[in-house]
Design an enzyme around this catalytic site. Structure first.
Site, PDB file in Angstrom:
ATOM      1  N   TYR A   1      24.245 -70.859  15.714  1.00 46.04           N
ATOM      2  CA  TYR A   1      23.692 -70.103  14.595  1.00 46.04           C
ATOM      3  C   TYR A   1      23.590 -71.030  13.397  1.00 46.04           C
ATOM      4  O   TYR A   1      24.551 -71.747  13.074  1.00 46.04           O
ATOM      5  CB  TYR A   1      24.596 -68.912  14.257  1.00 46.04           C
ATOM      6  CG  TYR A   1      24.139 -68.062  13.098  1.00 46.04           C
ATOM      7  CD1 TYR A   1      24.820 -68.096  11.881  1.00 46.04           C
ATOM      8  CD2 TYR A   1      23.038 -67.229  13.211  1.00 46.04           C
ATOM      9  CE1 TYR A   1      24.410 -67.303  10.807  1.00 46.04           C
ATOM     10  CE2 TYR A   1      22.624 -66.431  12.155  1.00 46.04           C
ATOM     11  CZ  TYR A   1      23.312 -66.475  10.950  1.00 46.04           C
ATOM     12  OH  TYR A   1      22.902 -65.693   9.889  1.00 46.04           O
TER      13      TYR A   1
ATOM     14  N   ASP B   1      24.626 -79.529  11.575  1.00 41.90           N
ATOM     15  CA  ASP B   1      24.927 -78.353  10.754  1.00 41.90           C
ATOM     16  C   ASP B   1      26.443 -78.284  10.553  1.00 41.90           C
ATOM     17  O   ASP B   1      27.177 -77.848  11.425  1.00 41.90           O
ATOM     18  CB  ASP B   1      24.402 -77.085  11.440  1.00 41.90           C
ATOM     19  CG  ASP B   1      24.750 -75.841  10.655  1.00 41.90           C
ATOM     20  OD1 ASP B   1      24.257 -74.757  11.031  1.00 41.90           O
ATOM     21  OD2 ASP B   1      25.510 -75.930   9.668  1.00 41.90           O
TER      22      ASP B   1
ATOM     23  N   LYS C   1      29.677 -72.919   2.612  1.00 39.03           N
ATOM     24  CA  LYS C   1      31.044 -72.409   2.704  1.00 39.03           C
ATOM     25  C   LYS C   1      32.053 -73.172   1.834  1.00 39.03           C
ATOM     26  O   LYS C   1      32.072 -73.018   0.613  1.00 39.03           O
ATOM     27  CB  LYS C   1      31.477 -72.369   4.179  1.00 39.03           C
ATOM     28  CG  LYS C   1      30.616 -71.384   5.010  1.00 39.03           C
ATOM     29  CD  LYS C   1      31.070 -71.295   6.443  1.00 39.03           C
ATOM     30  CE  LYS C   1      30.054 -70.539   7.302  1.00 39.03           C
ATOM     31  NZ  LYS C   1      30.277 -69.092   7.320  1.00 39.03           N
TER      32      LYS C   1
HETATM   33  P1  KE4 Z   1      25.095 -68.619   5.283  1.00 41.54           P
HETATM   34  O1  KE4 Z   1      23.607 -68.440   5.033  1.00 41.54           O
HETATM   35  O2  KE4 Z   1      25.726 -67.369   5.872  1.00 41.54           O
HETATM   36  O3  KE4 Z   1      25.849 -69.147   4.049  1.00 41.54           O
HETATM   37  O4  KE4 Z   1      25.270 -69.785   6.362  1.00 41.54           O
HETATM   38  C1  KE4 Z   1      24.594 -69.693   7.595  1.00 41.54           C
HETATM   39  C2  KE4 Z   1      25.309 -70.558   8.617  1.00 41.54           C
HETATM   40  C3  KE4 Z   1      24.761 -71.782   8.958  1.00 41.54           C
HETATM   41  N1  KE4 Z   1      25.365 -72.596   9.848  1.00 41.54           N
HETATM   42  C4  KE4 Z   1      26.535 -72.232  10.439  1.00 41.54           C
HETATM   43  C5  KE4 Z   1      27.178 -73.158  11.432  1.00 41.54           C
HETATM   44  C6  KE4 Z   1      27.142 -70.995  10.133  1.00 41.54           C
HETATM   45  O5  KE4 Z   1      28.295 -70.635  10.740  1.00 41.54           O
HETATM   46  C7  KE4 Z   1      26.523 -70.136   9.200  1.00 41.54           C
HETATM   47  C8  KE4 Z   1      27.089 -68.773   8.845  1.00 41.54           C
HETATM   48  N2  KE4 Z   1      28.253 -68.363   9.544  1.00 41.54           N
HETATM   49  C9  KE4 Z   1      28.438 -66.920   9.687  1.00 41.54           C
HETATM   50  C10 KE4 Z   1      29.757 -66.698  10.448  1.00 41.54           C
HETATM   51  N3  KE4 Z   1      29.686 -67.135  11.790  1.00 41.54           N
HETATM   52  C11 KE4 Z   1      28.413 -66.225   8.378  1.00 41.54           C
HETATM   53  C12 KE4 Z   1      28.976 -64.838   8.390  1.00 41.54           C
HETATM   54  C13 KE4 Z   1      27.916 -63.785   8.195  1.00 41.54           C
HETATM   55  O6  KE4 Z   1      26.776 -63.987   8.682  1.00 41.54           O
HETATM   56  O7  KE4 Z   1      28.234 -62.764   7.552  1.00 41.54           O
END
Ligand code: KE4
Length: 428
Positions: free
Chosen positions: A145, A240, A268
């Site tokens: 993801y 990533d 994060k």
């Molecule tokens: P955000 O757009 O949520 O800040 O980041 C996206 C993203 C990109 N790359 C990786 C490896 C990530 O894990 C994420 C977002 N992680 C999720 C939890 N697995 C965010 C939690 C959510 O979607 O509420």
């Protein structure tokens, strides 16, 4: 069984305002059943919900809270920044300070561009790769993801996988076809794809450690092969590190595995709990971004002074002490205890961990890719999740998410977690 009356009332209200009552799908508990609790406050390793229940937190707001919640130094930095204004929409010195700290930790970053989320960082990285290489194909891995940009919501992990929507509606087939999805940890699939389409591939994007289908690790040699194939065919390698950046160590997964990506994405932890994302890499690539180059990218709140201050205070505190040794020690204690608890209970739980990131798969076999992860017993995980929640321990509400430990967790916290798991596993 703790009562959650106020959370229930608030959730009923939230359902009138937000789809599914939430502002991010995985928070809705759809994978584990029941209703989400509402948090009143958070401090250290603990959450307090609106009904006064205290919860030991292993989600850590999905990774950012590596120092625990509301660390004093971060709060003081944010308060001081807020006293000078919350957003300028102009350059300010805080952007430079945070960029210097990130570049100091991660070799090879000549330029950065701050944005407001990991999604924006990864979306920018693939647009930049396409603009720089003048190629269209993107390669990603199933179960990984990278946020919710259209081209990356193809066989995606995290909430998309949890909800059984790895291919989101609304993404035009014509665009989705430009994203090739490969099984992770499969060298032959990599070789075959590059042999047939190598010259059309703009970039391969990979999570530093796939942690959006639980948590699994690259097999030995896999990343070396990936990097070599990208180099041989003129494709960019995007790492990533939104989740792994400053989580696995100052230089993240690329430092841990000896990866040399062309572009890196962050989020994060570098925002210390405030909205931040970043993409970085060599100047020859990054300078294709507007206003220097033809690849457009922008953001009203990019480089926000409060987020820069929170991120800088977080990275400074991580750099000042022995945070990563503490996290490794706590992670090892949890891993050994959880494995012993599962063995004693006779329940098949396969525990996988790297540093302070972990996942307990309810399966008897090791997990090396999404297909393995899908064999886990999600119903049993759901019952375990609720048993632990009722015992005051908050795990990620999905089998397909990673858990996190912070420097605010203590060995006693870990011990009480293991004791609770021993009790709950016996009820499954
Ligand atoms: P955000 O757009 O949520 O800040 O980041 C996206 C993203 C990109 N790359 C990786 C490896 C990530 O894990 C994420 C977002 N992680 C999720 C939890 N697995 C965010 C939690 C959510 O979607 O509420």
């Amino acid at each position: 069984m703790p009562h959650r009356n106020r959370s229930s009332a608030l959730f009923a209200d939230a359902l009138q305002h937000f789809p599914g009552g939430v502002n991010s799908p995985v928070r809705a508990f759809r994978a584990v059943g029941g209703q989400p609790f509402f948090v009143e406050s958070a401090e250290g390793a603990w959450l307090t919900d609106v009904d006064g229940n205290r919860l030991l937190d292993y989600v850590c707001t999905w990774g950012p809270a590596i120092l625990g919640h509301a660390p004093r130094g971060v709060l003081e930095a944010v308060r001081a920044a807020a006293d000078r204004g919350t957003s300028f929409g102009t350059p300010h010195a805080g952007e430079i300070s945070l960029a210097q700290r990130v570049k100091q930790a991660v070799p090879g970053l000549e330029r950065l561009r701050f944005c407001n989320s990991g999604t924006e960082a990864c979306m920018t990285a693939i647009r930049l790769a396409r603009g720089f290489t003048r190629r269209d194909l993107i390669v990603k891995f199933d179960g990984c993801y990278h946020g919710h940009a259209d081209s990356l919501l193809v066989r995606a992990g995290s909430g998309a996988l949890t909800l059984g929507q790895p291919d989101s509606a609304g993404v035009p087939a014509a665009l989705a076809q430009l994203t090739l999805v490969l099984p992770y940890n499969d060298p032959d699939a990599l070789r075959q794809t590059f042999a047939t389409k190598g010259r059309e591939i703009a970039a391969v994007i990979v999570e530093g450690v796939p942690a959006n289908a639980g948590l699994y690790l690259p097999r030995p040699g896999y990343y070396e092969l990936l990097e070599q194939l990208c180099r041989n065919h003129g494709a960019l390698l995007i790492c990533d590190e939104v989740m792994t950046g400053f989580r696995l160590g100052p230089d993240g997964a690329q430092g841990h595995f000896g990866l040399h990506p062309d572009l890196s994405c962050f989020g994060k932890i570098i925002g210390g709990g405030l909205p931040v994302g970043a993409v970085g890499g060599r100047a020859e690539i990054m300078d294709h971004l507007a206003p220097l180059g033809p690849v457009y990218q922008a953001g009203t709140l990019s480089g926000n002074p409060l987020a820069m201050a929170a991120g800088l205070a977080t990275l400074d505190e991580l750099a000042a002490g022995n945070a990563y040794e503490v996290l490794e020690s706590l992670g090892t204690q949890l891993e050994i205890g959880m494995r012993d608890a599962a063995k004693a209970s006779g329940v098949d739980v396969h525990w996988q961990r790297i540093g302070s990131m972990f996942c307990g798969y309810f399966t008897s076999r090791p997990v090396h890719n999404l297909s393995d992860a899908l064999l886990a017993d999600r119903d049993r995980f759901g019952r375990f999740f609720h048993g632990m929640l009722d015992a005051g321990i908050y795990l990620a509400p999905s089998q397909f998410e990673a858990g996190f430990i912070s420097t605010a967790h203590t060995p006693d916290d870990i011990e009480s977690t293991i004791r609770a798991a021993s009790r709950v596993l016996r009820t499954l």
